[in-house]
Design a protein around this motif. Structure first.
Motif, PDB file in Angstrom:
ATOM      1  N   THR A  29      -4.567  15.882  -9.794  1.00 36.12           N
ATOM      2  CA  THR A  29      -3.823  15.192  -8.741  1.00 36.12           C
ATOM      3  C   THR A  29      -4.772  14.748  -7.635  1.00 36.12           C
ATOM      4  O   THR A  29      -5.605  15.524  -7.174  1.00 36.12           O
ATOM      5  N   ARG A  31      -4.769  12.970  -3.819  1.00 33.32           N
ATOM      6  CA  ARG A  31      -3.977  12.577  -2.655  1.00 33.32           C
ATOM      7  C   ARG A  31      -4.751  11.482  -1.929  1.00 33.32           C
ATOM      8  O   ARG A  31      -5.921  11.663  -1.583  1.00 33.32           O
ATOM      9  N   LEU A  43       3.978  -0.212  -1.560  1.00 37.94           N
ATOM     10  CA  LEU A  43       5.009   0.476  -2.327  1.00 37.94           C
ATOM     11  C   LEU A  43       4.379   1.221  -3.494  1.00 37.94           C
ATOM     12  O   LEU A  43       3.392   0.758  -4.061  1.00 37.94           O
ATOM     13  N   ARG A  44       4.978   2.348  -3.863  1.00 34.79           N
ATOM     14  CA  ARG A  44       4.587   2.998  -5.105  1.00 34.79           C
ATOM     15  C   ARG A  44       4.958   2.061  -6.248  1.00 34.79           C
ATOM     16  O   ARG A  44       5.941   1.323  -6.163  1.00 34.79           O
ATOM     17  N   GLU A  45       4.192   2.096  -7.325  1.00 31.10           N
ATOM     18  CA  GLU A  45       4.419   1.172  -8.432  1.00 31.10           C
ATOM     19  C   GLU A  45       5.840   1.241  -8.963  1.00 31.10           C
ATOM     20  O   GLU A  45       6.485   0.206  -9.201  1.00 31.10           O
ATOM     21  N   GLU A  46       6.390   2.440  -9.137  1.00 27.00           N
ATOM     22  CA  GLU A  46       7.734   2.554  -9.709  1.00 27.00           C
ATOM     23  C   GLU A  46       8.789   1.948  -8.790  1.00 27.00           C
ATOM     24  O   GLU A  46       9.778   1.374  -9.251  1.00 27.00           O
TER      25      GLU A  46
END
Length: 87
Positions: A29, A31, A43-46
């Protein structure tokens, strides 16, 4: 796509205004911290993909509604048009 290697605490600067900094690496992970102008959209991709899908669906629905309205207008001779045989 550009690939870079960065360690915790290191950053990348994009277009002289956007900073992407590796804040922490823990196992698999990473950060990241971002500093960017208020007018930039991040924005986050999803989330981006979901919004894009919803926008495409809304556009298709709107196109369908416009098509139905045009068909209805043609069937009644057009809105605001006098009948051809009136004199």
């Amino acid at each position: 796509m550009l690939y870079l290697t960065r360690r915790a605490g290191e950053a990348v600067i994009i277009n002289n205004v956007i900073e992407v900094r590796v804040v922490e690496v823990r196992g698999r992970t990473v950060r990241l911290g971002f500093r960017f102008p208020a007018e930039a959209s991040v924005l986050r991709e999803e989330v981006f993909l979901q919004i894009s899908r919803e926008n495409e669906e809304a556009a298709r629905a709107t196109d369908g509604a416009v098509e139905l309205a045009l068909q209805a207008e043609l069937q009644i001779g057009g809105v605001g048009h006098a009948p051809a045989d009136s004199a």
